[in-house]
Motif scaffolding. Structure first.
Motif, PDB file in Angstrom:
ATOM      1  N   ASP A  33      30.339  18.836  -2.315  1.00  0.00           N
ATOM      2  CA  ASP A  33      30.716  19.680  -3.444  1.00  0.00           C
ATOM      3  C   ASP A  33      31.701  18.995  -4.382  1.00  0.00           C
ATOM      4  O   ASP A  33      32.154  19.591  -5.361  1.00  0.00           O
ATOM      5  CB  ASP A  33      31.304  21.013  -2.948  1.00  0.00           C
ATOM      6  N   ASN A  34      32.091  17.733  -4.104  1.00  0.00           N
ATOM      7  CA  ASN A  34      32.961  16.944  -4.974  1.00  0.00           C
ATOM      8  C   ASN A  34      34.277  17.657  -5.277  1.00  0.00           C
ATOM      9  O   ASN A  34      34.747  17.680  -6.410  1.00  0.00           O
ATOM     10  CB  ASN A  34      32.244  16.619  -6.292  1.00  0.00           C
ATOM     11  N   ARG A  35      34.879  18.272  -4.261  1.00  0.00           N
ATOM     12  CA  ARG A  35      36.140  18.969  -4.460  1.00  0.00           C
ATOM     13  C   ARG A  35      37.308  18.094  -4.002  1.00  0.00           C
ATOM     14  O   ARG A  35      37.170  17.260  -3.111  1.00  0.00           O
ATOM     15  CB  ARG A  35      36.161  20.282  -3.676  1.00  0.00           C
ATOM     16  N   PHE A  36      38.457  18.300  -4.626  1.00  0.00           N
ATOM     17  CA  PHE A  36      39.676  17.597  -4.232  1.00  0.00           C
ATOM     18  C   PHE A  36      40.861  18.450  -4.653  1.00  0.00           C
ATOM     19  O   PHE A  36      40.810  19.193  -5.626  1.00  0.00           O
ATOM     20  CB  PHE A  36      39.747  16.205  -4.871  1.00  0.00           C
ATOM     21  N   ARG A  37      41.955  18.346  -3.893  1.00  0.00           N
ATOM     22  CA  ARG A  37      43.118  19.192  -4.119  1.00  0.00           C
ATOM     23  C   ARG A  37      44.247  18.375  -4.739  1.00  0.00           C
ATOM     24  O   ARG A  37      44.510  17.251  -4.336  1.00  0.00           O
ATOM     25  CB  ARG A  37      43.588  19.828  -2.817  1.00  0.00           C
ATOM     26  N   VAL A  38      44.928  18.976  -5.713  1.00  0.00           N
ATOM     27  CA  VAL A  38      46.087  18.367  -6.359  1.00  0.00           C
ATOM     28  C   VAL A  38      47.345  19.014  -5.823  1.00  0.00           C
ATOM     29  O   VAL A  38      47.498  20.238  -5.875  1.00  0.00           O
ATOM     30  CB  VAL A  38      46.015  18.517  -7.895  1.00  0.00           C
ATOM     31  N   ASP A  39      48.242  18.185  -5.291  1.00  0.00           N
ATOM     32  CA  ASP A  39      49.487  18.679  -4.730  1.00  0.00           C
ATOM     33  C   ASP A  39      50.425  19.135  -5.844  1.00  0.00           C
ATOM     34  O   ASP A  39      50.438  18.558  -6.933  1.00  0.00           O
ATOM     35  CB  ASP A  39      50.138  17.556  -3.912  1.00  0.00           C
ATOM     36  N   PRO A  40      51.268  20.147  -5.631  1.00  0.00           N
ATOM     37  CA  PRO A  40      52.197  20.618  -6.684  1.00  0.00           C
ATOM     38  C   PRO A  40      53.199  19.570  -7.144  1.00  0.00           C
ATOM     39  O   PRO A  40      53.749  19.680  -8.240  1.00  0.00           O
ATOM     40  CB  PRO A  40      52.909  21.798  -6.008  1.00  0.00           C
ATOM     41  N   THR A  41      53.438  18.530  -6.333  1.00  0.00           N
ATOM     42  CA  THR A  41      54.427  17.510  -6.717  1.00  0.00           C
ATOM     43  C   THR A  41      53.842  16.442  -7.637  1.00  0.00           C
ATOM     44  O   THR A  41      54.585  15.627  -8.186  1.00  0.00           O
ATOM     45  CB  THR A  41      54.983  16.824  -5.461  1.00  0.00           C
ATOM     46  N   VAL A  42      52.548  16.449  -7.817  1.00  0.00           N
ATOM     47  CA  VAL A  42      51.892  15.408  -8.620  1.00  0.00           C
ATOM     48  C   VAL A  42      52.101  15.692 -10.106  1.00  0.00           C
ATOM     49  O   VAL A  42      51.826  16.802 -10.572  1.00  0.00           O
ATOM     50  CB  VAL A  42      50.392  15.334  -8.287  1.00  0.00           C
ATOM     51  N   GLN A  43      52.598  14.698 -10.840  1.00  0.00           N
ATOM     52  CA  GLN A  43      52.827  14.857 -12.276  1.00  0.00           C
ATOM     53  C   GLN A  43      51.730  14.206 -13.119  1.00  0.00           C
ATOM     54  O   GLN A  43      51.590  14.524 -14.297  1.00  0.00           O
ATOM     55  CB  GLN A  43      54.175  14.239 -12.664  1.00  0.00           C
ATOM     56  N   GLN A  44      50.986  13.330 -12.507  1.00  0.00           N
ATOM     57  CA  GLN A  44      49.891  12.674 -13.224  1.00  0.00           C
ATOM     58  C   GLN A  44      48.829  12.286 -12.218  1.00  0.00           C
ATOM     59  O   GLN A  44      49.133  11.852 -11.113  1.00  0.00           O
ATOM     60  CB  GLN A  44      50.408  11.429 -13.967  1.00  0.00           C
ATOM     61  N   VAL A  45      47.577  12.457 -12.602  1.00  0.00           N
ATOM     62  CA  VAL A  45      46.484  12.108 -11.710  1.00  0.00           C
ATOM     63  C   VAL A  45      45.328  11.547 -12.539  1.00  0.00           C
ATOM     64  O   VAL A  45      45.121  11.938 -13.693  1.00  0.00           O
ATOM     65  CB  VAL A  45      46.020  13.348 -10.898  1.00  0.00           C
TER      66      VAL A  45
END
Length: 419
Positions: A33-45
């Protein structure tokens, strides 16, 4: 039973591990399903999505269902696309599960990069007009050099200068200074770049600017990710001068005379690399370095002798006395023509010889005319003198005869009686 409890305890962690493990590193995704999670501490991805070559760009779905497209996305999103790949960078991404919708190739997968930073060398406080400076920028992830070639090969970092102005935000757009593109960084191991694909981008920056104060901006110019670094610099007039002296005749060598502004360069720091190219394409290299007590440098170039068009160019090296900084100046390609110079000399010499011959002939003719005139005058004087002598002789003879006749008559009268 213990195995069942152990499986129940471990199974949720196995499900969550792919979604959380990339927060501090790059991660390759391969789920259906091509899903990925972004952590709340990440400012740039940044997402690198490899897909089928003939497929359209993916659609990026935010955790709240909002969709981003290659042609429609907010300002905090940069999107680079090419056949078979999308690179999407987001500043301050929404935490939570994201999804890439499209024909993502199972073999190529999705790569997620976080905490990308652009570090740029500080330019010297004192730049010189016409110098070339090695300028370096570094792309890091979590403080370490990024070495992912698929990403690095597509990065394009540009250097742009602007004339410095106070409070640019208070001016209308049309009143702002025009950008002056100066160069593009490369991480290809060529030129000034030391190692290809090491995350260090290098540019040989030619400071072809008028002296003054400038604002320098280093930024991504092709939309891979959003980064801009600004600096302010001062550009001074060049402290070095090079002049070319062409040899006279075919045997005298040419010279490149190099001198520095008084007090601007360290004594004995001058060095030069000069390349001379003949009209046949043959290159001759001449190099020279100043002695420890020399402030000037003369580089002798061999005379090609054969008539034709020659070019010369090169590099000058010196040390700035103000900051001990090593300076590099590129000498642009210049031309000189041996044939034109030699032909001009021959024509000039022939013209001078003709003029001298004409002057000698004119002088000879003048002297000859004077001699002829003097001779003619002398002949006339002689002839006149001869005529005068003859006249005088004739007159004298006539007078003498008359006197003689007169005396004879007087004598005759005296001899007659009774007279």
């Amino acid at each position: 039973m213990k195995r069942l409890w152990l499986l129940l305890l471990v199974w949720p962690q196995l499900l969550l591990w792919p979604l959380l493990s990339w927060a501090n590193d790059s991660t390759v995704m391969s789920w259906l399903d091509n899903r990925f999670r972004v952590d709340p501490t990440v400012q740039q991805v940044s997402f690198m999505v490899k897909r089928d070559q003939k497929s359209n760009s993916v659609v990026l779905v935010r955790p709240d269902g909002h969709k981003y497209y290659a042609w429609r996305h907010p300002d905090n999103v940069s999107w680079y696309e090419e056949p078979g790949m999308d690179i999407i960078s987001i500043e301050n991404p929404m935490p939570g599960p994201w999804q890439a919708v499209g024909k993502v190739s199972p073999k190529n997968q999705i790569t997620v990069l976080s905490d990308l930073k652009l570090d740029v060398d500080n330019l010297p406080a004192r730049l010189y007009q016409s110098e070339t400076i090695k300028f370096t920028a570094r792309l890091t992830q979590n403080g370490q050099p990024l070495q992912m070639r698929d990403f690095l090969d597509r990065i394009s970092l540009s250097v742009v200068f602007y004339e410095y102005i106070e409070n640019p935000d208070d001016l209308p757009k049309e009143a702002l200074p025009m950008p002056i593109p100066m160069g593009t960084f490369a991480d290809d191991g060529l030129g000034f770049d030391e190692v290809a694909g090491d995350g260090e981008f290098t540019v040989a920056l030619p400071v072809e600017l008028q002296p003054g104060k400038y604002t320098v901006k280093v930024s991504s110019s092709n939309g891979i990710f959003l980064r801009t670094v600004e600096q302010e610099v001062l550009v001074y007039p060049p402290p070095i001068n090079a002049s070319f002296i062409q040899g006279r005749g075919q045997q005298e060598a040419h010279q490149v005379v190099i001198s520095g502004e008084e007090g601007a360069l360290k004594t004995g720091s001058l060095a030069a690399h000069i390349e001379q190219v003949s009209f046949e394409g043959e290159t001759t290299i001449s190099q020279q370095a100043a002695l420890p007590d020399e402030e000037r440098l003369t580089v002798w170039l061999p005379n090609g002798e054969l008539p034709g068009r020659y070019t010369w160019s090169g590099w000058l090296y010196a040390t700035d006395s103000f900051s001990d900084r090593e300076l590099i100046f590129q000498l642009p390609e210049s031309h000189f023509a041996v044939q034109a110079e030699l032909q001009l000399d021959r024509n000039l010499n022939a013209f001078r010889e003709q003029q001298e011959a004409k002057e000698r002939q004119a002088e000879f003719a003048r002297l000859e005319a004077e001699r002829q005139a003097a001779r003619s005058k002398a002949m006339k004087i002689i002839a006149l003198a001869n005529v005068l002598v003859i006249v005088l002789v004739a007159v004298g003879a006539v007078l003498w005869r008359k006197r003689k006749v007169k005396k004879a008559m007087e004598s005759a009268e005296l001899s007659v009686p009774g007279s």
